[in-house]
Design a protein around this motif. Structure first.
Motif, PDB file in Angstrom:
ATOM      1  N   ASP A  72       0.867  -1.176   0.000  1.00  0.00           N
ATOM      2  CA  ASP A  72       0.000   0.000   0.000  1.00  0.00           C
ATOM      3  C   ASP A  72       0.901   1.222   0.000  1.00  0.00           C
ATOM      4  OD1 ASP A  72      -2.882   1.072   1.960  1.00  0.00           O
ATOM      5  OD2 ASP A  72      -1.877   1.942   0.256  1.00  0.00           O
ATOM      6  N   GLU A  73       1.280   1.659  -1.187  1.00  0.00           N
ATOM      7  CA  GLU A  73       2.260   2.728  -1.305  1.00  0.00           C
ATOM      8  C   GLU A  73       1.628   4.111  -1.168  1.00  0.00           C
ATOM      9  OE1 GLU A  73       5.371   2.366  -1.415  1.00  0.00           O
ATOM     10  OE2 GLU A  73       5.681   0.279  -1.975  1.00  0.00           O
ATOM     11  N   ARG A  74       0.299   4.191  -1.339  1.00  0.00           N
ATOM     12  CA  ARG A  74      -0.389   5.485  -1.324  1.00  0.00           C
ATOM     13  C   ARG A  74       0.268   6.470  -2.294  1.00  0.00           C
ATOM     14  NH1 ARG A  74      -4.445   5.508   2.847  1.00  0.00           N
ATOM     15  NH2 ARG A  74      -4.628   3.296   3.287  1.00  0.00           N
ATOM     16  N   MET A  75       0.710   5.955  -3.433  1.00  0.00           N
ATOM     17  CA  MET A  75       1.291   6.810  -4.454  1.00  0.00           C
ATOM     18  C   MET A  75       0.173   7.576  -5.144  1.00  0.00           C
ATOM     19  SD  MET A  75       3.877   4.100  -6.261  1.00  0.00           S
ATOM     20  CE  MET A  75       2.550   2.925  -6.532  1.00  0.00           C
ATOM     21  N   SER A  76       0.510   8.691  -5.761  1.00  0.00           N
ATOM     22  CA  SER A  76      -0.483   9.350  -6.594  1.00  0.00           C
ATOM     23  C   SER A  76       0.163   9.730  -7.915  1.00  0.00           C
ATOM     24  CB  SER A  76      -1.066  10.581  -5.901  1.00  0.00           C
ATOM     25  OG  SER A  76      -0.075  11.503  -5.587  1.00  0.00           O
ATOM     26  N   PHE A  77      -0.655   9.820  -8.944  1.00  0.00           N
ATOM     27  CA  PHE A  77      -0.131  10.241 -10.235  1.00  0.00           C
ATOM     28  C   PHE A  77      -1.174  11.081 -10.942  1.00  0.00           C
ATOM     29  CE2 PHE A  77      -2.466   6.493 -11.245  1.00  0.00           C
ATOM     30  CZ  PHE A  77      -2.650   6.381 -12.609  1.00  0.00           C
ATOM     31  N   LYS A  78      -0.702  11.951 -11.828  1.00  0.00           N
ATOM     32  CA  LYS A  78      -1.572  12.930 -12.473  1.00  0.00           C
ATOM     33  C   LYS A  78      -1.968  12.460 -13.866  1.00  0.00           C
ATOM     34  CE  LYS A  78       0.178  17.106 -10.165  1.00  0.00           C
ATOM     35  NZ  LYS A  78       0.915  16.435  -9.085  1.00  0.00           N
ATOM     36  N   ALA A  79      -3.046  13.041 -14.372  1.00  0.00           N
ATOM     37  CA  ALA A  79      -3.492  12.742 -15.728  1.00  0.00           C
ATOM     38  C   ALA A  79      -2.331  12.933 -16.690  1.00  0.00           C
ATOM     39  CB  ALA A  79      -4.656  13.652 -16.107  1.00  0.00           C
ATOM     40  N   GLY A  80      -2.166  11.983 -17.606  1.00  0.00           N
ATOM     41  CA  GLY A  80      -1.100  12.061 -18.591  1.00  0.00           C
ATOM     42  C   GLY A  80       0.177  11.370 -18.158  1.00  0.00           C
ATOM     43  N   GLN A  81       0.372  11.176 -16.850  1.00  0.00           N
ATOM     44  CA  GLN A  81       1.546  10.446 -16.389  1.00  0.00           C
ATOM     45  C   GLN A  81       1.342   8.953 -16.608  1.00  0.00           C
ATOM     46  OE1 GLN A  81       1.956  11.805 -12.282  1.00  0.00           O
ATOM     47  NE2 GLN A  81       3.693  13.076 -12.868  1.00  0.00           N
ATOM     48  N   ASN A  82       2.445   8.225 -16.669  1.00  0.00           N
ATOM     49  CA  ASN A  82       2.404   6.789 -16.896  1.00  0.00           C
ATOM     50  C   ASN A  82       2.832   6.078 -15.619  1.00  0.00           C
ATOM     51  OD1 ASN A  82       2.025   4.653 -18.887  1.00  0.00           O
ATOM     52  ND2 ASN A  82       4.195   4.243 -18.578  1.00  0.00           N
ATOM     53  N   LEU A  83       1.943   5.264 -15.057  1.00  0.00           N
ATOM     54  CA  LEU A  83       2.258   4.493 -13.862  1.00  0.00           C
ATOM     55  C   LEU A  83       2.627   3.079 -14.283  1.00  0.00           C
ATOM     56  CD1 LEU A  83       2.036   4.116 -10.665  1.00  0.00           C
ATOM     57  CD2 LEU A  83      -0.124   3.025 -11.237  1.00  0.00           C
ATOM     58  N   THR A  84       3.761   2.585 -13.801  1.00  0.00           N
ATOM     59  CA  THR A  84       4.156   1.211 -14.079  1.00  0.00           C
ATOM     60  C   THR A  84       4.081   0.410 -12.789  1.00  0.00           C
ATOM     61  OG1 THR A  84       5.633   1.913 -15.855  1.00  0.00           O
ATOM     62  CG2 THR A  84       5.999  -0.282 -14.939  1.00  0.00           C
ATOM     63  N   VAL A  85       3.341  -0.696 -12.822  1.00  0.00           N
ATOM     64  CA  VAL A  85       3.217  -1.591 -11.675  1.00  0.00           C
ATOM     65  C   VAL A  85       3.921  -2.892 -12.039  1.00  0.00           C
ATOM     66  CG1 VAL A  85       1.636  -2.852 -10.176  1.00  0.00           C
ATOM     67  CG2 VAL A  85       0.989  -0.594 -11.047  1.00  0.00           C
ATOM     68  N   LYS A  86       4.886  -3.304 -11.197  1.00  0.00           N
ATOM     69  CA  LYS A  86       5.587  -4.565 -11.427  1.00  0.00           C
ATOM     70  C   LYS A  86       5.363  -5.475 -10.237  1.00  0.00           C
ATOM     71  CE  LYS A  86       9.284  -2.466 -14.164  1.00  0.00           C
ATOM     72  NZ  LYS A  86      10.732  -2.195 -14.249  1.00  0.00           N
ATOM     73  N   GLY A  87       5.226  -6.758 -10.487  1.00  0.00           N
ATOM     74  CA  GLY A  87       5.016  -7.694  -9.391  1.00  0.00           C
ATOM     75  C   GLY A  87       5.201  -9.124  -9.850  1.00  0.00           C
TER      76      GLY A  87
ATOM     77  N   PRO B 266     -13.797   3.370 -18.669  1.00  0.00           N
ATOM     78  CA  PRO B 266     -14.264   4.745 -18.464  1.00  0.00           C
ATOM     79  C   PRO B 266     -13.807   5.315 -17.123  1.00  0.00           C
ATOM     80  CG  PRO B 266     -16.102   3.275 -19.011  1.00  0.00           C
ATOM     81  CD  PRO B 266     -14.900   2.414 -18.836  1.00  0.00           C
ATOM     82  N   ASN B 267     -13.398   6.577 -17.121  1.00  0.00           N
ATOM     83  CA  ASN B 267     -13.021   7.261 -15.885  1.00  0.00           C
ATOM     84  C   ASN B 267     -14.266   7.955 -15.339  1.00  0.00           C
ATOM     85  OD1 ASN B 267     -11.916   8.668 -13.804  1.00  0.00           O
ATOM     86  ND2 ASN B 267     -10.459   9.821 -15.018  1.00  0.00           N
ATOM     87  N   ASN B 268     -15.071   7.198 -14.596  1.00  0.00           N
ATOM     88  CA  ASN B 268     -16.341   7.714 -14.086  1.00  0.00           C
ATOM     89  C   ASN B 268     -16.172   8.564 -12.838  1.00  0.00           C
ATOM     90  OD1 ASN B 268     -17.781   6.199 -16.029  1.00  0.00           O
ATOM     91  ND2 ASN B 268     -17.536   4.377 -14.753  1.00  0.00           N
ATOM     92  N   ARG B 269     -14.989   8.545 -12.242  1.00  0.00           N
ATOM     93  CA  ARG B 269     -14.796   9.163 -10.929  1.00  0.00           C
ATOM     94  C   ARG B 269     -13.832  10.335 -10.990  1.00  0.00           C
ATOM     95  NH1 ARG B 269     -18.718   6.573 -10.235  1.00  0.00           N
ATOM     96  NH2 ARG B 269     -18.764   4.393  -9.660  1.00  0.00           N
ATOM     97  N   TYR B 270     -13.679  10.924 -12.162  1.00  0.00           N
ATOM     98  CA  TYR B 270     -12.608  11.904 -12.345  1.00  0.00           C
ATOM     99  C   TYR B 270     -12.673  13.033 -11.324  1.00  0.00           C
ATOM    100  CZ  TYR B 270      -9.265  14.906 -14.710  1.00  0.00           C
ATOM    101  OH  TYR B 270      -8.186  15.680 -15.008  1.00  0.00           O
ATOM    102  N   MET B 271     -13.861  13.534 -11.025  1.00  0.00           N
ATOM    103  CA  MET B 271     -13.980  14.674 -10.125  1.00  0.00           C
ATOM    104  C   MET B 271     -13.508  14.346  -8.716  1.00  0.00           C
ATOM    105  SD  MET B 271     -14.782  16.840 -12.227  1.00  0.00           S
ATOM    106  CE  MET B 271     -14.906  18.232 -11.101  1.00  0.00           C
ATOM    107  N   HIS B 272     -13.572  13.075  -8.348  1.00  0.00           N
ATOM    108  CA  HIS B 272     -13.126  12.682  -7.012  1.00  0.00           C
ATOM    109  C   HIS B 272     -11.615  12.802  -6.868  1.00  0.00           C
ATOM    110  CE1 HIS B 272     -16.934  10.988  -5.461  1.00  0.00           C
ATOM    111  NE2 HIS B 272     -17.183  10.854  -6.741  1.00  0.00           N
ATOM    112  N   PHE B 273     -10.910  12.830  -8.001  1.00  0.00           N
ATOM    113  CA  PHE B 273      -9.455  12.844  -7.952  1.00  0.00           C
ATOM    114  C   PHE B 273      -8.874  14.236  -7.842  1.00  0.00           C
ATOM    115  CE2 PHE B 273      -9.308   8.727 -10.466  1.00  0.00           C
ATOM    116  CZ  PHE B 273      -9.183   8.005  -9.303  1.00  0.00           C
ATOM    117  N   GLU B 274      -9.637  15.253  -8.243  1.00  0.00           N
ATOM    118  CA  GLU B 274      -9.108  16.606  -8.312  1.00  0.00           C
ATOM    119  C   GLU B 274      -7.788  16.613  -9.077  1.00  0.00           C
ATOM    120  OE1 GLU B 274      -8.957  17.888  -4.268  1.00  0.00           O
ATOM    121  OE2 GLU B 274     -11.120  17.720  -4.016  1.00  0.00           O
ATOM    122  N   GLY B 275      -7.750  15.888 -10.191  1.00  0.00           N
ATOM    123  CA  GLY B 275      -6.586  15.913 -11.066  1.00  0.00           C
ATOM    124  C   GLY B 275      -5.553  14.846 -10.793  1.00  0.00           C
ATOM    125  N   GLU B 276      -5.666  14.135  -9.664  1.00  0.00           N
ATOM    126  CA  GLU B 276      -4.709  13.073  -9.382  1.00  0.00           C
ATOM    127  C   GLU B 276      -5.451  11.788  -9.082  1.00  0.00           C
ATOM    128  OE1 GLU B 276      -1.814  13.715  -6.409  1.00  0.00           O
ATOM    129  OE2 GLU B 276      -0.905  15.419  -7.405  1.00  0.00           O
TER     130      GLU B 276
END
Length: 129
Positions: free
Chosen positions: A7-22, A110-120
């Protein structure tokens, strides 16, 4: 049984690329990557299932809001193996999430929850079960 929870609690913004490895354990039934504000507010739930919830070798994508799951979206391919490294990339904009699986195939959700993120978007948890 759960072999590892990150549980890293990382955040990322629209347009950024998140890479998850496991690495799923050799006897893993499924694992999940959750993107959202909390366990009760998930804009994106990615759940590759080796053999779980009545599915075999299926990638199930969904969202969870106010105690309710949305409509499950299932994709055709299953580029995961128990005990083998994987890499998933996630990007999003106001319209949708784009998920790139280890074999390069893409899932659009679909990004149905965009407003909940306030951009992140927040990576709430990564679980390997």
């Amino acid at each position: 049984s759960m072999n590892g929870v990150v549980d890293e609690r990382m955040s990322f913004k629209a347009g950024q690329n998140l890479t998850v490895k496991g690495v799923p354990s050799i006897d893993s039934t499924n694992f999940a990557i959750n993107v959202g504000n909390s366990a009760e507010d998930l804009a994106l739930h990615i759940n590759p299932r080796f053999d779980a919830h009545g599915d075999q070798q299926a990638v199930v994508v969904n969202s969870f809001q106010g105690g309710n799951w949305g409509t499950e979206q299932r994709e055709g391919g299953f580029p995961f193996k128990q005990g083998e490294d994987f890499k998933i990339q996630i990007t999003f904009n106001s319209e949708e999430f784009r998920i790139i699986l280890p074999d390069g195939s893409e899932i659009h959700f679909p990004n149905n929850r965009y407003m909940h993120f306030e951009g992140e978007a927040r990576i709430y948890s990564i679980e390997i079960k």
